[in-house]
Design an enzyme around this catalytic site. Structure first.
Site, mmCIF file in Angstrom:
data_model
loop_
_atom_site.group_PDB
_atom_site.id
_atom_site.type_symbol
_atom_site.label_atom_id
_atom_site.label_comp_id
_atom_site.label_asym_id
_atom_site.label_seq_id
_atom_site.Cartn_x
_atom_site.Cartn_y
_atom_site.Cartn_z
ATOM 1 N N GLU A 152 0.835 -1.195 0.000
ATOM 2 C CA GLU A 152 0.000 0.000 0.000
ATOM 3 C C GLU A 152 0.873 1.248 0.000
ATOM 4 O O GLU A 152 1.874 1.325 0.737
ATOM 5 C CB GLU A 152 -0.905 -0.026 1.229
ATOM 6 C CG GLU A 152 -1.920 1.080 1.298
ATOM 7 C CD GLU A 152 -2.878 0.919 2.484
ATOM 8 O OE1 GLU A 152 -3.860 1.671 2.550
ATOM 9 O OE2 GLU A 152 -2.632 0.033 3.342
ATOM 10 N N CYS B 203 -6.061 -3.442 1.883
ATOM 11 C CA CYS B 203 -5.742 -3.557 3.309
ATOM 12 C C CYS B 203 -6.967 -3.639 4.212
ATOM 13 O O CYS B 203 -7.559 -4.689 4.377
ATOM 14 C CB CYS B 203 -4.835 -2.401 3.717
ATOM 15 S SG CYS B 203 -4.015 -2.668 5.313
ATOM 16 N N GLY C 116 19.203 -6.123 35.189
ATOM 17 C CA GLY C 116 17.834 -6.604 35.316
ATOM 18 C C GLY C 116 17.328 -7.178 34.012
ATOM 19 O O GLY C 116 17.979 -7.069 32.963
#
Length: 707
Positions: free
Chosen positions: A45, A175, A363
């Site tokens: 598109e 789409c 972490g």
């Protein structure tokens, strides 16, 4: 009757406003399709300007340059013999439409405007385009004069029509139209369209591809026919990553499917389909035949002087139809390993910078970010091994060394990835050791920094000015003092991150280019507001900013096995902690204790708030059923606690680092000035136009142009 047709659908890594690069990728894809024997090629598109131009679609330049690119395609005789479906904005009667332009042998057959626009989540198409509301209807479109001079046409059909070739009929669906209840492919199929072409700009979200496949499978299973799906791929200059997966389906079966995650710029997916099987499939459905006979929708048909099948294909038994295959769906952990990695590579190679800098805390969040960069390096090294010319050229530019070919992901990381543990007296030896071990495993250039002297200088300055020295809560300080002392450390990390990102390349190599700073705050922390505004969560990019803690843990477990990173086990076992306050035998800072809710609970709140559209009351009502073992009062307390902190910290959403969009409950609020944040600073096409205009004006005025 056997009736073989070879078709091509493309996934292209287009870049908003990069008209020169977009043109080159479109042309290459057409040539590859033609070389593969295809006589029908469709692309993504808005592939000419790039899907993500956003508010640049409002500029007349964007439409003008799109026509100029189309002019080049129309003039290129090497592209003859292929029915080409391409995309661009078109202004018709002073109204802007998102269009497909179908061309053949230097002529425009049809301009087909989009009929249903995407207007939710990351999409705001009605901001720039209007919907074409006239089903099965066309009118004349007056071509720009320079296009008319090329094609010899004054007007062309504009609207909703089918393309009638010598041996088949092609319908166009754009789409979002696939996702609507009354999708155009239904009426088109009933009116005889045997091939449906869908050109899409669909972004990646975790667990989303399966839905896309099932919609297309259901369309072809119910209606019969061939369905071509094309998609954008890569980073278009914004937060989303378009995940390719171009595919061809026929009669409910997947025949061909491109990769979902790839760092190549052009990927053409070919399939040879049997239109005879389509006709037999449809004729065998009595109810379909009845509906087709009574359908009131009759489309205009635009005649295309091309046969999609070879002249003698029905007698040539050497032509083999494409066999059905099982679609490849990645597990969410694999999607995290691949999607953000591809997005980061697009960003760094197009940004003209030299790599990435990451504050590596020890972490699991910063660990996940580092492993995503490692995954990116693995993908790049693999592409170099395959001899991908574009990737090899990009590696040379990013590393500042033409001809450099990395042999391992670690060798590449040592050139383009710098990590740093920025510790204080509140940091534990365990987190420092984990960060060092991970950096060694992935090959990053690692710096171990102690910030205590800098923190002490800031606190000392405050004490000098005010005569008061703040204390941590464990030392008798108030909550305000405790929070302020934590925030000093967090914000200093951001300051140091940008300092090191700018100057470490200079230290390592004269002329080294600065690095992009990476953040590593997850979507649950953003939702709760559990981060310091303008701390090291403020950076240039955040690969994990819309990924939940639960999914990140799954990703780390996957990476430990699939990438051979045994060091990751220690990160999985560690209790999440900011490590910003002194620890003792009686107290150790914990994220979940401080937040007053678990990461798993935050995931539930996020999905109910955003996806299920729940306010506090409806969330409470939902949780009464979802958490039957928890009492109503406790649920009420939890819901109120969440919405309180969500509300008081909402201001932080406006300063979130641009994050890879991976999760539908992301609270990212940065959607006002709708322009991408990554540009091609060369503006090759646009500046070239300016230079041409200057030369013409100077020649007209008689100014001598010096060579």
């Amino acid at each position: 009757m056997v009736h073989y047709v070879t078709v091509a659908t493309c996934a292209l890594n287009q870049w908003a406003l990069d008209f020169q690069g977009n043109y080159e990728r479109i042309r290459e894809s057409i040539l590859q399709a033609k070389a593969g024997g295809a006589r029908l090629r469709i692309g993504p598109e808005l592939e000419i300007p790039g899907y993500g131009c956003q508010d640049h679609f409002l500029e007349s330049d964007t439409t003008l340059h799109s026509w100029e690119v189309l002019a080049r395609l129309l003039q290129d005789r090497a592209l003859d013999g292929v029915l080409i479906d391409t995309g661009m904005p078109v202004l018709h009667r002073n109204t802007r439409y998102n269009c497909r332009v179908v061309i053949l042998d230097g002529r425009i057959l049809l301009i087909r405007p989009k009929m249903h626009l995407a207007n939710d989540g990351n999409y705001r198409e009605p901001r720039w385009f209007a919907e074409w509301a006239r089903v099965a209807s066309t009118e004349d479109y007056v071509l720009p004069r320079f296009i008319a001079d090329i094609t010899g046409q004054r007007t062309v059909p504009f609207g909703d029509a089918l393309i009638s070739t010598e041996d088949s009929c092609v319908g166009i669906e754009l789409c979002e139209e696939l996702f609507t209840p009354q999708s155009p492919h239904i009426a088109m199929s009933l009116d005889g369209a045997e091939i449906i072409a869908n050109s899409s700009g669909s972004h990646h979200e975790l667990r989303k591809l399966g839905r896309r496949i099932e919609l297309i499978r259901e369309a072809t299973l119910k209606c019969g026919g061939v369905y071509l799906y094309a998609n954008q791929k890569g980073c278009d200059g914004d937060r989303v990553y378009y995940d390719g997966s171009a595919m061809v389906l026929a009669n409910g079966e997947v025949l061909a499917m491109g990769t979902q995650f790839s760092i190549s710029d052009v990927e053409v997916t070919l399939a040879t389909v049997d239109l005879g099987a389509v006709r037999a499939f449809r004729a065998g459905m009595a109810s379909r035949s009845t509906q087709a006979a009574h359908s009131s929708v009759r489309y205009p048909r635009i005649v295309a002087g091309i046969s999609l099948s070879a002249q003698q294909a029905q007698f040539d038994f050497s032509v083999r139809p494409t066999r059905p295959l099982a679609p490849r769906l990645h597990a969410p952990a694999e999607e995290i390993a691949l999607g953000p990695a591809c997005w980061l590579w697009d960003y760094v190679r197009r940004s003209s910078l030299g790599g990435f800098f990451l504050p590596l805390s020890g972490g699991i969040d910063s660990c996940a970010t580092a492993v995503i960069v490692h995954s990116m390096c693995r993908l790049v090294v693999a592409a170099c091994g395959r001899g991908d010319a574009q990737v090899l050229a990009d590696v040379g530019r990013v590393c500042g060394e033409s001809g450099f070919v990395p042999a391992t992901a670690q060798e590449l990381a040592s050139r383009i990835f710098c990590t740093s543990f920025m510790g204080t007296a509140n940091s534990t030896a365990e987190t420092r050791a984990r960060a060092r071990a991970l950096a060694a495993a992935i090959g990053s250039y690692h710096i171990d920094v102690d910030m205590d002297a800098v923190v002490a200088a800031i606190v000392g300055l405050f004490a000098l000015v005010t005569g008061r020295t703040p204390r941590y809560a464990v030392h008798g300080g108030t909550s305000a003092e405790n929070l302020a002392l934590q925030n000093i450390q967090a914000r200093l990390r951001m300051l140091l991150a940008y300092l090191f990102a700018a100057l470490v390349p200079w230290v390592r190599q004269a002329g080294g280019r600065p690095l992009l700073v990476l953040a590593s705050a997850n979507v649950d922390e953003a939702l709760r507001g559990y981060f310091t505004k303008y701390d090291c969560s403020s950076a240039d990019l955040n690969p994990i900013g819309s990924i939940s803690k639960a999914d990140l843990r799954g990703f780390i477990a996957f990476a430990r096995e699939s990438m051979g990173l045994d060091v990751l086990g220690g990160f999985l076992d560690a209790v999440p902690s900011a490590e910003l306050v002194p620890f003792s035998e009686d107290y150790k800072q914990s994220d979940e204790d401080e937040m007053g809710m678990s990461y798993d609970e935050l995931g539930v709140y996020g999905r109910l708030r955003k996806i299920k559209k729940c306010g506090p009351y409806s969330m409470f009502a939902q949780l009464l059923h979802e958490w039957p073992g928890v009492g109503p009062r406790e649920i009420a307390d939890k819901v109120k606690r969440f919405f309180f902190y969500y509300a008081v910290n909402r201001h932080k959403m406006t300063t979130l680092t641009p994050a890879y969009h991976a999760e539908a409950y992301s609270p990212d609020d940065n959607r006002f000035d709708l322009r991408q944040f990554l540009y091609n600073a060369q503006w090759t096409w646009q500046f070239g136009k300016i230079d041409d205009a200057v030369e013409r004006l100077e020649r007209r005025s008689g100014v001598v142009i010096e060579e």
